[in-house]
Design a protein around this motif. Sequence first.
Motif, PDB file in Angstrom:
ATOM      1  N   HIS A   1      62.535  28.159   3.258  1.00 41.95           N
ATOM      2  CA  HIS A   1      63.069  27.436   2.092  1.00 41.95           C
ATOM      3  C   HIS A   1      62.310  27.789   0.820  1.00 41.95           C
ATOM      4  O   HIS A   1      62.883  27.858  -0.255  1.00 41.95           O
TER       5      HIS A   1
ATOM      6  N   GLU B   1      69.284  27.320  -7.157  1.00 44.28           N
ATOM      7  CA  GLU B   1      70.036  28.390  -7.806  1.00 44.28           C
ATOM      8  C   GLU B   1      71.328  28.654  -7.059  1.00 44.28           C
ATOM      9  O   GLU B   1      71.357  28.664  -5.838  1.00 44.28           O
TER      10      GLU B   1
ATOM     11  N   ALA C   1      75.599  27.278  -2.770  1.00 46.36           N
ATOM     12  CA  ALA C   1      75.865  28.717  -2.730  1.00 46.36           C
ATOM     13  C   ALA C   1      76.199  29.144  -1.305  1.00 46.36           C
ATOM     14  O   ALA C   1      75.817  28.490  -0.335  1.00 46.36           O
ATOM     15  N   ASP C   2      76.893  30.247  -1.229  1.00 44.23           N
ATOM     16  CA  ASP C   2      77.342  30.761   0.069  1.00 44.23           C
ATOM     17  C   ASP C   2      76.217  30.875   1.079  1.00 44.23           C
ATOM     18  O   ASP C   2      76.378  30.574   2.246  1.00 44.23           O
ATOM     19  N   LYS C   3      75.090  31.401   0.622  1.00 46.68           N
ATOM     20  CA  LYS C   3      74.025  31.719   1.566  1.00 46.68           C
ATOM     21  C   LYS C   3      72.924  30.689   1.543  1.00 46.68           C
ATOM     22  O   LYS C   3      71.753  31.018   1.624  1.00 46.68           O
ATOM     23  N   THR C   4      73.306  29.439   1.396  1.00 46.75           N
ATOM     24  CA  THR C   4      72.277  28.426   1.356  1.00 46.75           C
ATOM     25  C   THR C   4      71.731  28.188   2.756  1.00 46.75           C
ATOM     26  O   THR C   4      72.483  28.018   3.713  1.00 46.75           O
ATOM     27  N   ILE C   5      70.424  28.198   2.842  1.00 43.29           N
ATOM     28  CA  ILE C   5      69.770  27.953   4.121  1.00 43.29           C
ATOM     29  C   ILE C   5      69.933  26.482   4.468  1.00 43.29           C
ATOM     30  O   ILE C   5      69.752  25.613   3.616  1.00 43.29           O
ATOM     31  N   ALA C   6      70.261  26.233   5.706  1.00 40.54           N
ATOM     32  CA  ALA C   6      70.436  24.851   6.131  1.00 40.54           C
ATOM     33  C   ALA C   6      69.150  24.068   5.922  1.00 40.54           C
ATOM     34  O   ALA C   6      68.059  24.604   6.023  1.00 40.54           O
ATOM     35  N   GLY C   7      69.308  22.794   5.585  1.00 45.00           N
ATOM     36  CA  GLY C   7      68.122  21.974   5.365  1.00 45.00           C
ATOM     37  C   GLY C   7      68.385  20.956   4.273  1.00 45.00           C
ATOM     38  O   GLY C   7      69.519  20.800   3.814  1.00 45.00           O
TER      39      GLY C   7
ATOM     40  N   THR D   1      74.372  23.700   9.048  1.00 41.80           N
ATOM     41  CA  THR D   1      74.822  25.007   9.500  1.00 41.80           C
ATOM     42  C   THR D   1      76.309  24.917   9.786  1.00 41.80           C
ATOM     43  O   THR D   1      76.735  24.016  10.502  1.00 41.80           O
ATOM     44  N   PRO D   2      77.078  25.840   9.242  1.00 40.85           N
ATOM     45  CA  PRO D   2      78.494  25.803   9.595  1.00 40.85           C
ATOM     46  C   PRO D   2      78.616  25.920  11.116  1.00 40.85           C
ATOM     47  O   PRO D   2      77.936  26.741  11.738  1.00 40.85           O
TER      48      PRO D   2
ATOM     49  N   TYR E   1      67.963  19.321   0.533  1.00 40.11           N
ATOM     50  CA  TYR E   1      67.709  19.681  -0.854  1.00 40.11           C
ATOM     51  C   TYR E   1      67.819  18.416  -1.691  1.00 40.11           C
ATOM     52  O   TYR E   1      68.662  17.559  -1.430  1.00 40.11           O
TER      53      TYR E   1
ATOM     54  N   ALA F   1      69.046  30.861  -2.653  1.00 43.43           N
ATOM     55  CA  ALA F   1      70.388  31.130  -2.146  1.00 43.43           C
ATOM     56  C   ALA F   1      70.978  32.379  -2.770  1.00 43.43           C
ATOM     57  O   ALA F   1      71.944  32.929  -2.282  1.00 43.43           O
TER      58      ALA F   1
ATOM     59  N   SER G   1      69.818  28.007  13.008  1.00 42.20           N
ATOM     60  CA  SER G   1      69.034  27.090  12.184  1.00 42.20           C
ATOM     61  C   SER G   1      69.358  27.193  10.704  1.00 42.20           C
ATOM     62  O   SER G   1      69.395  26.173  10.020  1.00 42.20           O
ATOM     63  N   ILE G   2      69.531  28.391  10.172  1.00 48.46           N
ATOM     64  CA  ILE G   2      69.736  28.460   8.729  1.00 48.46           C
ATOM     65  C   ILE G   2      71.206  28.526   8.359  1.00 48.46           C
ATOM     66  O   ILE G   2      71.562  28.259   7.223  1.00 48.46           O
ATOM     67  N   GLY G   3      72.031  28.890   9.314  1.00 52.10           N
ATOM     68  CA  GLY G   3      73.459  28.849   9.047  1.00 52.10           C
ATOM     69  C   GLY G   3      73.949  29.880   8.057  1.00 52.10           C
ATOM     70  O   GLY G   3      75.047  29.757   7.536  1.00 52.10           O
ATOM     71  N   VAL G   4      73.115  30.867   7.764  1.00 54.06           N
ATOM     72  CA  VAL G   4      73.556  31.925   6.862  1.00 54.06           C
ATOM     73  C   VAL G   4      73.765  33.182   7.695  1.00 54.06           C
ATOM     74  O   VAL G   4      72.831  33.687   8.292  1.00 54.06           O
TER      75      VAL G   4
ATOM     76  N   TRP H   1      78.660  29.277  12.840  1.00 51.40           N
ATOM     77  CA  TRP H   1      77.438  30.080  12.959  1.00 51.40           C
ATOM     78  C   TRP H   1      76.494  29.491  13.997  1.00 51.40           C
ATOM     79  O   TRP H   1      75.762  30.232  14.651  1.00 51.40           O
TER      80      TRP H   1
ATOM     81  N   SER I   1      77.679  24.689   3.225  1.00 52.47           N
ATOM     82  CA  SER I   1      77.444  25.681   2.179  1.00 52.47           C
ATOM     83  C   SER I   1      78.712  26.480   1.915  1.00 52.47           C
ATOM     84  O   SER I   1      79.516  26.728   2.798  1.00 52.47           O
TER      85      SER I   1
END
Lengths: 312, 313, 314
Positions: free
Chosen positions: B44, C225, C254-260, C285-286, C262, B49, B141-144, C289, C195
Motif C-alpha cells: 500500500h 491518486e 482506480a482500476d488497479k487499486t490494491i485491495a484494502g 478484491t473483485p 483507504y 493505483a 489479496s490485492i485484487g489487481v 480475481w 475498484s
Amino acid sequence: MNNIIVAENLTKIYDQTTTAVDHLNLTIEEGEIFGLLGPNGAGKSTIILMLLGLTEPTEGKISVAGFNSTREPLKVKSVTGYLPEKVGFYEDMTAYANLFYTAELNRIPYREIPDRIDKALSLVNLSPNKRQKVKTFSKGMKQRLGIADVLIKEPKLVIFDEPTEGLDPKVANQILNTILDLNRENGITFVLSSHQLNMVQKVCARVGIMSHGKLVGEGPIDELGRDIFGGGKYRIEIELARVPDELIAKIKSLPGIISVGVDGSRLSVVCNEDLREDISRTIAKEAIIMTGMDIKQDALEEIYLRYFKEEE
Amino acid sequence: MRSVLTVFRKELKDHFSSKKFLILLALIYIAGLASTYVALSNIHDVASALDRHVFLRLYTTGGDVLPSFISFISFFIPIIGIIFGFDAINSERTSGNLSRLMSQPIYRDTVINGKFLAGVTTLSIIIASIAFIIAGVGLTSIGVPPTSEEILRIFFFVFICVFYGGFWMGLSILFSVVMEKTAASILTAIAIWIFFMFFLPIIANAIANGVAPLENATTAVQIQNYSIEQSLLRISPSTLFTETIAILLIPTGGHFMLQPVLESDIANMIANPLSLGQSLIQVWPQLVVIIALAIICFALSYVVFMRQEIRST
Amino acid sequence: MENIKRKIPVFLLMLVFVLSIVFMVPGLLLGQEEDEADAEELEEPEPEPVPETLEFDVTYPEIQAELGSTYEFEFKVIYNTGTEPFGLEEDGSEKVFDILVEYPETWFAAATPQYQTETEITAVKLKGAAEESLRVVAIPLVNLDPGEYDISVTLKSSIEDDPLEGTVEFKAIITSTYDMQLSTKTGRLSTDVTSGQDNHYKLLLKNNGSASLENIKISSTNEPEGWKIDFDTDEIEILEAGEEKEIDANIKPADKTIAGDYMIMINAKSDNAEDDIELRITVETPTIWGIVGIGIIVVVIIAVAIVFARLGRR
C-alpha cells in the motif's frame, strides 16, 4: 564356431608414450569361457575399454559379434554385458528398479521388462529379494545382482572384471558355478578378466596371459602348461631324507612323468595324472624315508608366477 | 535421445524422492510466502493505483525485517544449483554405477545430459511453482490482475532464474567431474559462491575507494568510484543476475542501478516505466552473459567428462 | 553671578503675587455655589412625605445568544421605604413582594435567587433600603426564529391594596446560528467498494442551525491518486434551517487499486459553516480475481503433487 571377439593388431598408446596394449591379436569363439589373465596394469582393462568402444585404439581394430567397437559402440554394447570390478547400484532403489533402469537404457520394450527381470533374478537366485533396496544386499548378493543386470539385455557376450575379487571362497564358487551354468544353458560367451588364477582356471576353457600389453600365452590351460613347461597338469612335491640319483632316474622312468626337479632334499615332479601312488611305491622300494608329499594342481599359477614374478 | 529421457526421468525421480529436494522446496516456499506476506503488508505504501506495474511489486517489495522475494531467490538459486549438481558425476563414479552405465548401449554424454536436464527441470519446477503461487496469493489479496506485459515479465524472470541456476549447476557439475570426492566438489562450489556473494563486494569497494577516495570527493570522482565498483562487481554472475531481474521486475527506475545517475538527473527525469522491449534491451548484455556462463560451465564439464572417462577402469 | 543674586528678591515678590491670585479664584467660585444651595433649602422648609419606591439596578438588560442557550439576567432591587409606610411591619423596614415574570409563549422564564438558579421563586421579602440580588433564567422552548424577545419581571407588594410595584424589563435576543452537519444516510462511516467501478454511497447534509446556509460546496480530499469521487449535487444554493438533503456520492477507485482500506475526507462548506467526515473505504478484491488467484494456487499445488506422485518413490 563363430568368432565373437576379433582383435587385430590392436594397439593403444596413452599420451604418445605409454603403451598399454601392444599389437595384440586375439580371437575368442562364441560359447567359450575365456580367461584374460595378467597383473594389474598389463593392459586387460584397456582391451575391455576398446572392446566396449569406450576408448579408441591407436592402431588396429577390434570387433564384437561382427560390429566394429570403435565405429558402432552402441551395437557392441547392446550385445555385450560388462560387469566392472567394483559393480555399483543405486542403493536407495530396489533391485527391481535398478534392473528396470538398465532395461530401459537397453531400450527393451516396456511390456517385456518385468519378465526379463524375473528371469534374470531367478537365474542368480535373487527372486525373493526383488523388492528390497540394494543397500540391504551383501557383497555376494550385489555381485549376483550384477550378473542379473548384464543378463537383462540377453547378451551374447559377458565381460567379467575380477569376478571373485573380495568374495569369500564359498560365494566365489557360487558365482563361478552361475557362470558355468549360464555358459552351458544359454550359450553366453564369457570373458573373465582377472589376476586371481586359482578361481578363474576352474571355469576357463581357454586363457590368455597378458604382460606389458602383449599376449604372452594363449590356449587351453593344459596346453599352455605343456607349451611352457613341457606339459604337466599336476605338480607333486616330495620331501625326502636323502635324494640319490638312482631314485630320480627311477621316478623319471615312470610312465606319465613329464619332469622331475631337485631342490636339496626336495623333489618336484610334474605330471599329467595323479601319480602319487606310483611315486611313493618307487620311493618305498628304495627304502628312503619320505617326510612329506603334496600334490598341487596349479600349473597355471606356476606359469603365471613365472611370467609375473619379476613385476610383482 | 530416448536414453537421455530415461536418464532424465530416473534423475528426476531421484530428485523428487530425495530429502534435500524436499528441504529446499520447503525452504523456498516458506521464504516465498513470507516475503509475499511482507510485500502485501507494505504494498500500500509503495504502490499507487496509477502505477502500471502494481502486480510486479508483489515480487519486489520487501520490508524492514524480511527482504523481497527477488532478494530471497537470488540468494537461494545458487544454493539450489550447487546442491543439484555437486555430486552428479563423482557419486556415480565412487558408487560404481558409472562404469555399469557406460557399458549400456548409450552414448557417454547421455548420463551428463540427462542429469543436467533433470536438475534444470527440477529447478524450473521449484521456481515456477513458487512464482505462480505468489501470483495466486497476490491476486487474491490485492485484487489487481497482472497485465499481459507483467505476465511476460514474470515468465522472463522465471526463465532467467532457470539459466542462472543452470550456471551454478553447471559449475558444480564441473567440480563433480573434476573432483573425486563429493565433499570437495560441494565445498569448492560453495567457496566460489561465498566469494561472489560476500567477498567480491568488499574487495570492489576497497579497490574503488583506493583508486578514487570518496573523502571530499568531487562529483566526477564519486562517479568514478561508483563506476569502478560497479565494473568490478559485474565480474560476479550474482551481480549480473540481480541487475537483470531488478530491471525486469522494476520497470520504473530499476535501470538506474546500471550506471551512475546523479540525483539532479533523476529529479529531472519523469518516472516513467520502461517498456518490456526497452527493459530487455537494458539487460541484454547481462542476460547474454548469464546464459553464456551457464552454457560454458555445462560445456566445460561435458568436455572434461567425455575426455576423462577414457582411462578409468 | 553677582547680578542674579541681586535679582532674586524681585522674582520672589512676583511669584507670591501670581500664586495668591490663582488660589483665590476657585475659592470665590465655591463660595458662590454654597450660597445658591443654601437658598434652595431655605425655599422648602417642610419636607414633603417621601413615597415608598422599588428601585431596580440592572447591569445587563440585553443578552444576545445563539439559539439553545440559556439566558440569565441579573438584577438588583432596592426597597426604599418612604416616609409614609403603608402596612409596614412593626419595625417598619420589611415587605414581601410577589414576583411575576412575563415571557413570550414559546419561552419559559423564572426568577431565581442569585446563587441557586435551580430554585424557582415567586416571592421575595425585601428589607428596607437593602439591596437584594435576583436573577431571571429564560429558556426558549422551541427552535425560534432569530429576533428580540421581551421578558419582564414585576415585583408587587403582597399586601392587599398596596399599590407598590415595580417592573424591570429585559430583552433576550436570539441570534442566527449556522450549523451544518454532514453524515451518512446509514450512519456508518465505512463502506465497501469495488475498484474500477461506480460505487454509490448516500450522504446526508443537514442544516442544524437557525439560519439558512448558502452556497454549499461539497468536495472530497485525501483520496488516493487516480480515484474519482463525484457527487450528484456538488453545489447547493440554499439549505433552509432544519432542512436536510441527501447527496449521492459516486466513489470510483482506480482500476488497479490494491485491495484494502483507504481513508477519504468529504467536506461540505458553505459561506458560514463547514463540516467534514472521514470515510473508510474498503476496496474489495473483485470476486473473479479472488477465484482466479485461488485457482492458480490450487492448480500449482495439484501440479506439484502430481509431479511428486509420478516421480517420487515411496
